[in-house]
Motif scaffolding. Structure first.
Motif, PDB file in Angstrom:
ATOM      1  N   PHE A  88       1.945  -2.365  11.804  1.00  0.00           N
ATOM      2  CA  PHE A  88       1.408  -2.555  10.178  1.00  0.00           C
ATOM      3  C   PHE A  88       2.549  -2.150   9.453  1.00  0.00           C
ATOM      4  N   GLY A  89       2.589  -2.415   8.263  1.00  0.00           N
ATOM      5  CA  GLY A  89       3.713  -2.344   7.148  1.00  0.00           C
ATOM      6  C   GLY A  89       3.028  -0.896   6.849  1.00  0.00           C
ATOM      7  N   ASN A  90       4.022  -0.257   5.879  1.00  0.00           N
ATOM      8  CA  ASN A  90       3.555   1.293   5.691  1.00  0.00           C
ATOM      9  C   ASN A  90       2.305   1.409   4.659  1.00  0.00           C
ATOM     10  N   LYS A  91       1.866   0.350   3.831  1.00  0.00           N
ATOM     11  CA  LYS A  91       0.899   0.275   3.053  1.00  0.00           C
ATOM     12  C   LYS A  91      -0.525  -0.034   3.892  1.00  0.00           C
ATOM     13  N   SER A  92      -0.465  -0.815   4.806  1.00  0.00           N
ATOM     14  CA  SER A  92      -1.671  -1.142   5.746  1.00  0.00           C
ATOM     15  C   SER A  92      -1.640  -0.071   6.544  1.00  0.00           C
ATOM     16  N   ALA A  93      -0.500   0.670   7.069  1.00  0.00           N
ATOM     17  CA  ALA A  93      -0.656   1.832   7.724  1.00  0.00           C
ATOM     18  C   ALA A  93      -1.427   3.147   7.118  1.00  0.00           C
ATOM     19  N   ILE A  94      -1.248   3.229   5.715  1.00  0.00           N
ATOM     20  CA  ILE A  94      -1.988   4.249   5.166  1.00  0.00           C
ATOM     21  C   ILE A  94      -3.550   4.101   5.312  1.00  0.00           C
ATOM     22  N   GLU A  95      -3.788   3.034   5.156  1.00  0.00           N
ATOM     23  CA  GLU A  95      -5.106   2.552   5.087  1.00  0.00           C
ATOM     24  C   GLU A  95      -5.659   2.710   6.417  1.00  0.00           C
ATOM     25  N   ALA A  96      -5.154   2.496   7.500  1.00  0.00           N
ATOM     26  CA  ALA A  96      -5.209   2.614   8.649  1.00  0.00           C
ATOM     27  C   ALA A  96      -5.566   4.166   9.084  1.00  0.00           C
ATOM     28  N   VAL A  97      -4.559   4.965   8.764  1.00  0.00           N
ATOM     29  CA  VAL A  97      -4.885   6.275   8.819  1.00  0.00           C
ATOM     30  C   VAL A  97      -5.897   6.904   8.183  1.00  0.00           C
ATOM     31  N   ASN A  98      -6.235   6.554   7.001  1.00  0.00           N
ATOM     32  CA  ASN A  98      -7.383   7.026   6.112  1.00  0.00           C
ATOM     33  C   ASN A  98      -8.672   6.418   6.437  1.00  0.00           C
ATOM     34  N   ARG A  99      -8.681   5.249   6.961  1.00  0.00           N
ATOM     35  CA  ARG A  99      -9.940   4.652   6.973  1.00  0.00           C
ATOM     36  C   ARG A  99     -10.093   4.165   8.634  1.00  0.00           C
ATOM     37  N   ALA A 100      -9.327   4.245   9.614  1.00  0.00           N
ATOM     38  CA  ALA A 100      -9.499   3.641  10.775  1.00  0.00           C
ATOM     39  C   ALA A 100      -9.132   4.768  11.938  1.00  0.00           C
ATOM     40  N   ASP A 101      -8.926   6.087  11.669  1.00  0.00           N
ATOM     41  CA  ASP A 101      -8.543   7.094  12.541  1.00  0.00           C
ATOM     42  C   ASP A 101      -7.234   6.889  13.258  1.00  0.00           C
ATOM     43  N   GLY A 102      -6.226   6.154  12.248  1.00  0.00           N
ATOM     44  CA  GLY A 102      -5.060   5.946  12.778  1.00  0.00           C
ATOM     45  C   GLY A 102      -3.958   7.000  12.953  1.00  0.00           C
ATOM     46  N   GLU A 103      -2.758   6.983  13.504  1.00  0.00           N
ATOM     47  CA  GLU A 103      -1.782   7.771  13.615  1.00  0.00           C
ATOM     48  C   GLU A 103      -0.395   7.089  13.961  1.00  0.00           C
TER      49      GLU A 103
END
Length: 336
Positions: A88-103
């Motif tokens: 991901f890029g940093n912004k899309s990674a934030i969405e993945a962390v907040n919405r998709a149980d990402g880390e």
């Protein structure tokens, strides 16, 4: 406390105290690696395929590639566990962390060793425009090639540093705004299909190698502050033992072993060209989160469609979120 901040705070605490999530009992049968669409799917597949094959061989389970038409598609695929690891890029990674149980677990490194990359605003070489103020002046006559809304360099950074700080809503200010990936936007400028567009230094370098004649038709008129290198994100609920294997593979790739030189060549062919990955965590997203909320604050300040009481309330909420992010950043710095 805002829900997304609460979720992010929990993740930061997990990172600080090295507490791994306890995963489901069943073992992994296969993995899918998601790739954000910064270029054509065919080009991305070609670049990532050797890495996928090496990952599959090293882990001993099938590894598949997934590329969606836009960033949101990769985020949603991770959310529904169709993708377990993604670039991901940093912004899309934030969405993945907040919405998709990402880390976040590792970070990409530019092949030249740069600690990050830069967002660009580009025009055709024959364009009369030399700077952003000239573009703003003639905005009603110009077509803008904007980035994917979940792109850090193609959308968030220009929105904050270029448009937000001038109080401009691109959708209202310019004749037409079209959103596309980095490669498409650069090609559109080179072919005079849009008057100007967003891009970044990594994609510029890759485009230069793939289209040496076309890049001669493009020039940059604005360059952003440094953006942290892109993160690789996994689902937080991956089995602990598999997290160790996966992170070990990423950090060793191109660094050690008999195939080191071959792996370095593979990394060089991925995206705009990478060096070996480096360790990372969710804390690398904090500066981008701060910019994201500051951008929202500027947009809110310039809005005339929200009642004064509602605007005051929302402004207070954003200020609280910014305070919390800065507090987390200070806490992390104490541990580093």
């Amino acid at each position: 406390m805002n829900k997304s901040i609460r979720v992010f705070a929990m993740l930061i605490i997990l990172v600080l105290f090295s507490a791994a999530a306890v995963s489901a009992a069943e073992d992994l049968k296969e993995l899918t690696l998601g790739v954000i669409p910064t270029e054509s799917s065919a080009s991305a597949m070609k670049g990532f395929e050797p890495f996928r094959a090496d990952m599959e061989k090293a882990l001993g389970i099938p590894v598949k590639l997934f590329i969606a038409p836009d960033y949101a598609g990769v985020i949603e695929a991770m959310r529904f566990n169709k993708v377990q690891i993604a670039w991901f890029g940093n912004k899309s990674a934030i969405e993945a962390v907040n919405r998709a149980d990402g880390e976040v677990f590792v970070q990409t490194v530019d092949v030249t060793g740069n600690p990050g990359y830069w967002s660009l605003i580009v025009v055709h070489k024959d364009s009369p425009y030399q700077n952003i103020d000239e573009i703003v002046r003639d905005g009603k006559n110009l077509t803008f090639g904007n980035g994917d809304p979940n792109s850090t360099s193609g959308y968030l950074i220009p929105t904050y540093y270029v448009w937000g700080q001038r109080g401009i809503d691109p959708a209202k200010h310019f004749k037409l705004v079209r959103s596309a990936n980095h490669e498409t936007n650069l090609m559109a400028v080179a072919n005079k299909q849009v008057d100007f567009a967003t891009n970044n230094t990594e994609n510029w370098d890759k485009f230069s190698k793939a289209h040496p004649e076309q890049i001669k038709n493009v020039r940059a008129i604005w360059k952003s502050p440094l953006i942290p290198s892109d993160p690789m994100v996994w689902r937080k609920d991956l089995p602990r033992e598999w997290k160790s294997k996966i992170k070990g593979f990423f950090l060793a790739y191109g660094r050690i072993g008999a195939n080191k030189e071959q792996e370095l060549a593979v990394l060089k062919g991925m995206s705009s060209g990478w060096a070996p990955f480096q360790d990372s965590s969710n804390h690398q997203l904090l500066p981008i989160m701060e910019i994201n909320y500051a951008k929202d604050k500027m947009k809110l300040q310039g809005s005339d469609s929200i009642a004064a009481t509602e605007k005051t309330k929302k402004m207070a909420e954003i200020d609280q979120q910014l305070t919390e992010i800065r507090s987390y950043t200070q806490l992390i710095e104490k541990f580093n």
